[in-house]
Design a protein around this motif. Structure first.
Motif, PDB file in Angstrom:
ATOM      1  N   PHE A 188       3.218   0.904  -1.440  1.00 50.05           N
ATOM      2  CA  PHE A 188       2.312   1.366  -2.488  1.00 50.05           C
ATOM      3  C   PHE A 188       0.884   1.313  -1.929  1.00 50.05           C
ATOM      4  O   PHE A 188       0.346   0.237  -1.689  1.00 50.05           O
ATOM      5  CB  PHE A 188       2.441   0.442  -3.707  1.00 50.05           C
ATOM      6  CG  PHE A 188       1.660   0.838  -4.936  1.00 50.05           C
ATOM      7  CD1 PHE A 188       2.308   1.282  -6.072  1.00 50.05           C
ATOM      8  CD2 PHE A 188       0.280   0.716  -4.973  1.00 50.05           C
ATOM      9  CE1 PHE A 188       1.601   1.605  -7.229  1.00 50.05           C
ATOM     10  CE2 PHE A 188      -0.437   1.034  -6.112  1.00 50.05           C
ATOM     11  CZ  PHE A 188       0.225   1.479  -7.246  1.00 50.05           C
ATOM     12  N   ILE A 189       0.296   2.487  -1.675  1.00 44.01           N
ATOM     13  CA  ILE A 189      -1.091   2.552  -1.212  1.00 44.01           C
ATOM     14  C   ILE A 189      -1.987   2.716  -2.438  1.00 44.01           C
ATOM     15  O   ILE A 189      -1.877   3.701  -3.173  1.00 44.01           O
ATOM     16  CB  ILE A 189      -1.308   3.719  -0.234  1.00 44.01           C
ATOM     17  CG1 ILE A 189      -0.498   3.490   1.041  1.00 44.01           C
ATOM     18  CG2 ILE A 189      -2.792   3.879   0.104  1.00 44.01           C
ATOM     19  CD1 ILE A 189      -0.599   4.628   2.046  1.00 44.01           C
ATOM     20  N   CYS A 190      -2.845   1.741  -2.664  1.00 50.95           N
ATOM     21  CA  CYS A 190      -3.710   1.734  -3.841  1.00 50.95           C
ATOM     22  C   CYS A 190      -5.100   2.213  -3.441  1.00 50.95           C
ATOM     23  O   CYS A 190      -5.792   1.551  -2.661  1.00 50.95           O
ATOM     24  CB  CYS A 190      -3.785   0.330  -4.434  1.00 50.95           C
ATOM     25  SG  CYS A 190      -4.851   0.198  -5.883  1.00 50.95           S
ATOM     26  N   ALA A 191      -5.506   3.354  -3.981  1.00 50.84           N
ATOM     27  CA  ALA A 191      -6.783   3.952  -3.596  1.00 50.84           C
ATOM     28  C   ALA A 191      -7.958   3.402  -4.385  1.00 50.84           C
ATOM     29  O   ALA A 191      -9.109   3.720  -4.077  1.00 50.84           O
ATOM     30  CB  ALA A 191      -6.720   5.472  -3.761  1.00 50.84           C
ATOM     31  N   ASN A 192      -7.678   2.598  -5.408  1.00 53.07           N
ATOM     32  CA  ASN A 192      -8.745   1.983  -6.206  1.00 53.07           C
ATOM     33  C   ASN A 192      -8.286   0.599  -6.633  1.00 53.07           C
ATOM     34  O   ASN A 192      -7.530   0.455  -7.592  1.00 53.07           O
ATOM     35  CB  ASN A 192      -9.075   2.842  -7.430  1.00 53.07           C
ATOM     36  CG  ASN A 192     -10.140   2.208  -8.313  1.00 53.07           C
ATOM     37  OD1 ASN A 192     -10.640   1.121  -8.028  1.00 53.07           O
ATOM     38  ND2 ASN A 192     -10.499   2.869  -9.391  1.00 53.07           N
ATOM     39  N   PRO A 193      -8.759  -0.464  -5.960  1.00 53.20           N
ATOM     40  CA  PRO A 193      -8.314  -1.816  -6.302  1.00 53.20           C
ATOM     41  C   PRO A 193      -8.779  -2.324  -7.665  1.00 53.20           C
ATOM     42  O   PRO A 193      -8.303  -3.362  -8.122  1.00 53.20           O
ATOM     43  CB  PRO A 193      -8.919  -2.670  -5.173  1.00 53.20           C
ATOM     44  CG  PRO A 193      -9.112  -1.722  -4.038  1.00 53.20           C
ATOM     45  CD  PRO A 193      -9.508  -0.429  -4.698  1.00 53.20           C
ATOM     46  N   ASP A 194      -9.708  -1.630  -8.322  1.00 47.07           N
ATOM     47  CA  ASP A 194     -10.153  -2.079  -9.642  1.00 47.07           C
ATOM     48  C   ASP A 194      -8.980  -2.149 -10.612  1.00 47.07           C
ATOM     49  O   ASP A 194      -8.143  -1.245 -10.663  1.00 47.07           O
ATOM     50  CB  ASP A 194     -11.201  -1.124 -10.223  1.00 47.07           C
ATOM     51  CG  ASP A 194     -12.540  -1.220  -9.516  1.00 47.07           C
ATOM     52  OD1 ASP A 194     -12.729  -2.165  -8.726  1.00 47.07           O
ATOM     53  OD2 ASP A 194     -13.388  -0.354  -9.769  1.00 47.07           O
TER      54      ASP A 194
END
Length: 317
Positions: A188-194
């Motif tokens: 799972f590549i998360c482009a926004n850690p918020d």
């Protein structure tokens, strides 16, 4: 040779070998935070500002004039401002949004995003099939990368920029599909850690909230935005380009309102941080008089075991 540590048994402020006493170290750390009246009070200590965007200079609906003025004055009198955002889109695509919200170009000279850092992760997994989670507006993230859209049952990995319909959906809406992906062992590549972001007077779930759920299901997650190092490498390189020389990291000031992203990122990178304590946290650290309550500020930071160099309510000059 013994390690030298702070020891409360020592006379005065003497240093001697021994174990770190946690309560004493906590008091020492608290004493190191100050509460400047504005950014101008720090202008003799730093050359570069790495500023968060959402929650510091706008709320997704309108810009904050005093914060924009503060960054403009910094740029005019001190040095470059590099915006460092967890937006999942490349920085060049976010500039139009800043313009529309009334953020003046004078308030910043450089801009890096989580999307910029994430593209390197996507390229490392191309060519292939990807389950894209996120709104259509984020498709620009994938431009020029050899990836084919697929579902959770046949994708080779996941790329998440947010929820499909973040105005109405919540992370639990994705549990069943994410469980299938986790059982298949998809990255799972998360482009926004918020986890959440303020949009007007509401809090909206972001990609980081889905990443948390995926991890709870046993899935593996990687991120490139704040608080992780890749985005800071990009920001420091951009600051050096603007300065025309290498950057002294001791002269960099990070500004942000997110404890688990902005403050932790600066903390982990050993960079100074000005914590904007209202921002996403609203009035949790504010007293009846509208002023910050130091103990409440520390409580926000202590909850995530991080510290900030400075704290302020809202970013002002």
């Amino acid at each position: 040779m013994a390690a030298w540590t702070l020891n409360p048994a020592a006379q005065g402020s003497a240093m001697r070998p021994g174990r770190i006493d946690a309560p004493f170290l906590d008091r020492y750390r608290r004493a190191m935070m100050d509460f400047p009246p504005g950014l101008s009070a720090l202008s003799d200590r730093y050359d570069v500002v790495l500023s968060d965007v959402w929650g510091v200079i706008h709320n997704g609906v309108a810009s904050f004039p005093e914060a924009c003025e503060a960054l403009t004055k910094w740029a005019q009198t001190k040095g470059p401002v590099v915006l460092i955002s967890n937006s999942p889109r490349p920085s060049h695509d976010v500039v139009a949004q800043l313009d529309a919200l009334g953020v003046p170009r004078s308030a910043w000279q450089g801009f890096v995003t989580s999307g910029d850092a994430t593209r390197a992760l996507l390229k490392a997994n191309a060519p292939g099939k990807v389950w894209k989670i996120g709104p259509a507006r984020d498709e620009v993230l994938y431009e020029g990368i050899d990836l084919v859209a697929a579902g959770c049952e046949d994708a080779g990995f996941i790329s998440c920029t947010g929820l499909y319909e973040d105005e109405v959906e919540v992370p639990e809406d994705y549990r069943d599909r994410l469980k299938v992906a986790a059982e298949r062992g998809l990255l799972f590549i998360c482009a926004n850690p918020d986890r959440v972001v303020q949009r007007g007077d509401r809090l909206i779930y972001c990609a980081g909230a889905l990443a948390d759920l995926y991890e709870s299901l046993g899935g593996k997650v990687v991120m490139a935005g704040k608080p992780f190092g890749q985005i800071y490498d990009l920001a420091v390189a951009e600051a050096a380009r603007l300065l025309g020389r290498p950057v002294d990291r001791a002269r960099i000031l990070c500004v942000g309102d997110g404890v688990i992203t902005d403050v932790k990122g600066a903390h982990d990178q050993k960079l100074a941080c000005l914590f904007v304590a209202k921002g996403i946290h609203g009035d949790k650290a504010v007293g009846p008089d509208g002023q910050l309550v130091p103990d409440a500020v520390h409580a926000l930071l202590d909850a995530e075991a991080v510290g900030a160099t400075h704290a302020i309510g809202d970013l002002v000059w």
